[in-house]
Write an enzyme that holds these catalytic residues in place. Structure first.
Site, PDB file in Angstrom:
ATOM      1  N   GLN A 167      -5.299  18.219 -17.449  1.00  0.00           N
ATOM      2  CA  GLN A 167      -3.915  18.273 -17.809  1.00  0.00           C
ATOM      3  C   GLN A 167      -3.466  17.637 -18.959  1.00  0.00           C
ATOM      4  OE1 GLN A 167      -1.458  17.044 -14.809  1.00  0.00           O
ATOM      5  NE2 GLN A 167      -2.149  18.726 -13.132  1.00  0.00           N
ATOM      6  N   ASP A 221      -8.947  17.536  -6.933  1.00  0.00           N
ATOM      7  CA  ASP A 221      -8.153  18.298  -6.108  1.00  0.00           C
ATOM      8  C   ASP A 221      -8.786  18.706  -4.348  1.00  0.00           C
ATOM      9  OD1 ASP A 221      -6.053  18.573  -7.772  1.00  0.00           O
ATOM     10  OD2 ASP A 221      -6.623  20.523  -8.436  1.00  0.00           O
ATOM     11  N   ARG A 268      -1.419  19.190  -0.363  1.00  0.00           N
ATOM     12  CA  ARG A 268      -3.016  19.054   0.153  1.00  0.00           C
ATOM     13  C   ARG A 268      -3.202  18.081   1.043  1.00  0.00           C
ATOM     14  NH1 ARG A 268      -5.172  22.122  -4.000  1.00  0.00           N
ATOM     15  NH2 ARG A 268      -4.134  21.989  -5.816  1.00  0.00           N
TER      16      ARG A 268
END
Length: 457
Positions: free
Chosen positions: A168, A314, A413
């Site tokens: 990012q 992730d 998640r």
């Protein structure tokens, strides 16, 4: 706060078409807005985060039409964005706020980026500091938290090394580099996902990609495209996890994104015994896409640390949740980044798994989830052990998870990882605030129900 009850048992089998990749969808939308002409993006992610990006772009004067499987974006060019009348709300999306900060740094107007209570707790210093070095005026609250008030303008090119690898942050700098006075370089000690570099090239920018660096050349004339977003590998991992928890399961996942900066998670799963096969690989719009087949098998367990962490950031919650279904467990280190995601993912996952009966040791930079070999043997096994020198191991681990009521703490998640772990528990598990899964995979519980012999309610 909708609850979801996960009944254990059954199998998952069939063919899965996944939602569009969340990371790629963000980037395609932003670059489509900065391009000249109208871009059509097929299989645009249904995730709430990606809708946040579209809404922010609309408030910057971009015309966007969305149907079920397509986003149509009328680009305004590099210099066509309009000053927003009110703050741009990224809601829960860290990708939205950080990448748009890079774009807004180069605009000749003031803007403000904010988000929900969770996003406003997440650190922004890593993206703010390099943008300030480029000449943007950025004011933050509470040290380094959103809202971000940005006074854009002419930017300087920089050669920047990221202290902590982050796709990012790299993306924000490269997007700001579109407006710089020379070539802007980002260097990384660990290679992070390169979707931004690939997407920039697809839209016509000149990007140099070498080992450990990416360099963007300024003021390209971005051109509209027709693009198809691959299926989200990070979403696929939860389906793969379900198959690995439930004996007898077998899945085929179609058109999965197989970008080499994302597939380390598949390598890790294969290394601990997961029977995963990849077929029909092709290059589409700069991204590798293929089919992934998986079937149930016993897992040995393993450890994750160092460069692996950035490559699987992730997917770490789902991998940790597999711990009780492995022989030796799953251990994760060097993952402090997990503490500043949508939740403190280390603490949230440890608490949820403990409530279900797992043995979890929490570290400052990770956790260890014990495997089946750490569980106390049942009485029959203990008696048998008195008569045989080396009793046979079970072919399939039998974890001692039990029914529980677990709180994912608003983290998509964590909610999905705990739901997958619950598939092998003894008794029903209640996932509180299950709707938070919509941040990345709105169809998760419905898709899981369709693939199972038993249902979630």
């Amino acid at each position: 706060m909708a609850r979801k009850i996960i009944a254990p048992g059954g199998t998952v089998s069939g063919v899965v078409d996944l939602p569009g990749d969340k990371s790629i969808s963000h980037r395609y939308a932003i670059l489509a807005a900065l391009a000249e002409g109208t871009t059509e993006i097929f299989n645009y992610a249904s995730a709430a985060d990606c809708r946040s990006t579209l809404e922010c772009l609309r408030r910057l004067g971009v015309q966007i039409d969305v149907t079920k499987d397509r986003a149509r974006i009328a680009g305004v060019g590099l210099d066509g964005l309009k000053a927003p009348r009110r703050a741009l709300d990224a809601e829960n999306s860290g990708s939205t706020i950080r990448m748009l900060a890079g774009v807004l740094a180069g605009q000749p107007f003031k803007s403000k980026l904010t988000g929900d209570s969770s996003l406003r707790k997440r650190p922004m210093r890593r993206v703010v500091e390099p943008l300030r070095q480029m000449g943007a005026g950025i004011h933050t609250e509470n040290g380094d938290r959103a809202p971000l008030e940005i006074q854009g303008g002419k930017l300087r090119a920089i050669d920047y090394t990221t202290p902590i690898p982050s796709a990012q942050v790299k993306s924000a700098i490269l997007l700001a580099g579109l407006y710089a006075d020379g070539a802007t370089t980002v260097r990384e000690s660990v290679r992070t996902r390169d979707h931004t570099e690939l997407a920039l090239r697809e839209f016509g920018a000149t990007v140099d990609i070498e080992r450990g660096l990416a360099r963007i050349h300024p003021r390209p004339k971005l051109q509209a495209r027709q693009l198809t977003v691959p299926g989200d590998l990070s979403a696929a991992v939860f389906m793969i996890g379900a198959a690995l928890v439930l004996p007898g399961s077998e899945l085929m996942l179609h058109n999965v994104g197989l970008n080499p900066t994302r597939t380390r998670v598949l390598d890790f799963l294969i290394s601990i015994g997961a029977p995963i096969n990849i077929a029909s690989v092709q290059l589409r719009d700069g991204e590798l896409v293929g089919d992934v087949a998986v079937r149930h098998a016993p897992l040995s367990g393993g450890s994750i640390s160092g460069a692996q962490v950035a490559e699987m950031i992730d997917e770490l919650p789902m991998l940790a949740a597999l711990g009780p279904y492995t022989e030796k467990g799953i251990e994760i280190h060097d993952a402090k980044e997990l503490r500043v995601k949508e939740s403190d993912r280390i603490a949230a996952l440890a608490e949820g798994l403990r409530q279900m009966g797992a043995t979890v040791e929490e570290f400052a930079d990770g956790l260890r989830v014990a495997g089946d070999s750490a569980q106390p043997p049942n009485q029959d096994a203990a008696v048998g052990a008195q008569h045989v020198e080396d009793p046979p191991r079970r072919a399939v681990p039998v974890p001692r998870l039990h029914s529980a009521k677990v709180d994912p703490q608003g983290d998509h998640r964590i909610a999905m990882a705990l739901a997958v772990a619950a598939l092998g528990a003894e008794g029903n598990t209640t996932i509180l605030d299950a709707d938070c899964a919509a941040v990345s995979f709105p169809e998760f519980f419905e898709r899981l129900e369709q693939l199972r012999g038993k249902t979630a309610s």
